[in-house]
Design a protein around this motif. Structure first.
Motif, PDB file in Angstrom:
ATOM      1  N   GLY A  99       0.665  45.471 -15.200  1.00 37.36           N
ATOM      2  CA  GLY A  99       1.607  44.720 -15.928  1.00 37.36           C
ATOM      3  C   GLY A  99       1.429  43.289 -15.911  1.00 37.36           C
ATOM      4  N   SER A 100       0.404  42.784 -15.296  1.00 42.40           N
ATOM      5  CA  SER A 100      -0.027  41.316 -15.506  1.00 42.40           C
ATOM      6  C   SER A 100      -1.014  41.408 -16.438  1.00 42.40           C
ATOM      7  N   GLU A 101      -1.544  39.957 -16.643  1.00 44.17           N
ATOM      8  CA  GLU A 101      -2.801  39.696 -17.708  1.00 44.17           C
ATOM      9  C   GLU A 101      -3.826  39.306 -17.063  1.00 44.17           C
TER      10      GLU A 101
ATOM     11  N   ASP B  30       4.613  29.402 -12.255  1.00 45.61           N
ATOM     12  CA  ASP B  30       5.046  30.193 -11.100  1.00 45.61           C
ATOM     13  C   ASP B  30       4.119  31.207 -10.958  1.00 45.61           C
ATOM     14  N   THR B  31       2.851  31.185 -11.491  1.00 43.80           N
ATOM     15  CA  THR B  31       1.877  32.186 -11.290  1.00 43.80           C
ATOM     16  C   THR B  31       0.543  31.580 -11.023  1.00 43.80           C
ATOM     17  N   VAL B  32      -0.099  32.003 -10.179  1.00 42.99           N
ATOM     18  CA  VAL B  32      -1.647  31.599  -9.724  1.00 42.99           C
ATOM     19  C   VAL B  32      -2.446  32.582  -9.856  1.00 42.99           C
ATOM     20  N   SER B  33      -3.850  32.299 -10.516  1.00 41.24           N
ATOM     21  CA  SER B  33      -4.787  33.308 -10.512  1.00 41.24           C
ATOM     22  C   SER B  33      -6.014  32.506  -9.730  1.00 41.24           C
ATOM     23  N   TRP B  34      -7.006  33.458  -9.119  1.00 43.89           N
ATOM     24  CA  TRP B  34      -8.229  32.826  -8.569  1.00 43.89           C
ATOM     25  C   TRP B  34      -9.272  33.574  -9.272  1.00 43.89           C
ATOM     26  N   TYR B  35     -10.240  32.684  -9.499  1.00 46.68           N
ATOM     27  CA  TYR B  35     -11.662  33.207 -10.015  1.00 46.68           C
ATOM     28  C   TYR B  35     -12.892  32.741  -9.347  1.00 46.68           C
ATOM     29  N   GLN B  36     -13.686  33.428  -9.203  1.00 51.38           N
ATOM     30  CA  GLN B  36     -15.063  33.146  -8.445  1.00 51.38           C
ATOM     31  C   GLN B  36     -15.987  32.762  -9.651  1.00 51.38           C
ATOM     32  N   ILE B  46     -10.342  37.164  -9.307  1.00 49.83           N
ATOM     33  CA  ILE B  46     -10.438  37.796  -7.922  1.00 49.83           C
ATOM     34  C   ILE B  46      -8.937  38.454  -7.898  1.00 49.83           C
ATOM     35  N   PHE B  47      -7.793  37.672  -7.873  1.00 50.77           N
ATOM     36  CA  PHE B  47      -6.545  38.200  -7.834  1.00 50.77           C
ATOM     37  C   PHE B  47      -5.552  37.191  -8.378  1.00 50.77           C
ATOM     38  N   GLN B  48      -4.329  37.572  -8.506  1.00 47.38           N
ATOM     39  CA  GLN B  48      -3.223  36.997  -9.156  1.00 47.38           C
ATOM     40  C   GLN B  48      -1.999  36.998  -8.277  1.00 47.38           C
ATOM     41  N   GLU B  52       5.196  35.396  -4.795  1.00 43.08           N
ATOM     42  CA  GLU B  52       4.511  35.298  -3.239  1.00 43.08           C
ATOM     43  C   GLU B  52       3.810  36.710  -3.094  1.00 43.08           C
ATOM     44  N   GLU B  53       3.597  37.576  -3.981  1.00 46.92           N
ATOM     45  CA  GLU B  53       2.948  38.530  -3.932  1.00 46.92           C
ATOM     46  C   GLU B  53       1.673  38.987  -4.682  1.00 46.92           C
ATOM     47  N   GLU B  54       0.696  39.696  -4.326  1.00 44.59           N
ATOM     48  CA  GLU B  54      -0.384  39.876  -5.102  1.00 44.59           C
ATOM     49  C   GLU B  54      -0.054  40.948  -5.976  1.00 44.59           C
TER      50      GLU B  54
END
Lengths: 115, 115
Positions: A99-101, B30-36, B46-48, B52-54
């Motif tokens: 459900g996310s992007e 309000d949303t944070v994504s991480w990339y390598q 990597i993840f989003q 406070e939840e993955e």
């Protein structure tokens, strides 16, 4: 699978010329196709995107073309300037099962503008 | 209005150690994504995190974990570091109610070197 790639790893142009950077993608289900510019020591900077239901979009000095038949994306930069020197990435953006992007990036093309 | 900030800018660790990288999203996001991003490659998801939840995870081992705090800032933790973990780690913030590419902003990244 997920695969966004670029045809050429480097591109060198003269200042004032037009530049064309190409990209091949494989996931037709993506909602958006995007071009990013990344300068040394910085994070990717959004340049322009195009929705999957469009074939051309223009911005300031940039044009993105989307050919869904052959799964090809290109970025055209008009009157290239030294400040355009950077690595350019194409990327796909679309929903996932959760459900996310998510963004899926290609490998990048290094553009060098010679004065 | 501060954009996305990351700390530290550079980090050197040895194999087997653990590392924590930090990210503060753009104000209002309000949303944070991480990339390598390995050298010469495009960023890999990597993840989003949201609320406070993955929300979603890319193809990375469990050595990579994260956290999001009530103020929306986030941490990326990597355990048992390998040489191959050397990369630029990018954080991107967005707003869950406006999931469009031109509203996702990247930070400058943290350069991690594993010796």
């Amino acid at each position: 699978g997920e695969s966004v790639g670029l045809h050429l790893p480097t591109l060198s142009v003269q200042e004032g010329d037009n530049s064309i950077i190409n990209c091949a993608y494989s996931n037709s289900a993506s909602d958006y196709f995007i071009w990013y510019k990344q300068e040394s020591g910085k994070g990717p900077q959004f340049i322009i995107d195009i929705r999957s239901n469009m074939d051309k979009r223009q911005g300031q000095r940039v044009t993105v073309l989307l050919n869904k038949t052959v799964k090809h994306l290109s970025l055209q930069i008009a009157a290239t300037q030294p400040g355009d020197s950077a690595v350019y990435f194409c990327a796909e953006y679309g929903p996932t099962q959760g459900g996310s992007e998510k963004l899926v990036f290609g490998k990048g093309t290094k553009l060098t503008v010679n004065p | 209005d501060a954009g996305v900030t990351q700390s530290p800018t550079h980090l050197i660790k040895t194999r087997g150690q653990q590392v924590t990288l930090r990210c503060s999203p753009k104000s209002g996001h309000d949303t944070v994504s991480w990339y390598q991003q390995a050298l010469g490659q495009g960023p890999q998801f990597i993840f989003q995190y949201y609320e406070e939840e993955e929300r979603q995870r890319g193809n990375f081992p469990d050595r990579f974990s994260g956290h999001q705090f009530p103020n929306y800032s986030s941490e990326l933790n990597v355990n048992a570091l390998l040489l191959g973990d050397s990369a630029l780690y990018l954080c991107a913030s967005s707003l869950v109610n406006n999931p469009v590419p031109n509203e996702q902003f990247f930070g400058p990244g943290t350069r991690l070197t594993v010796l």
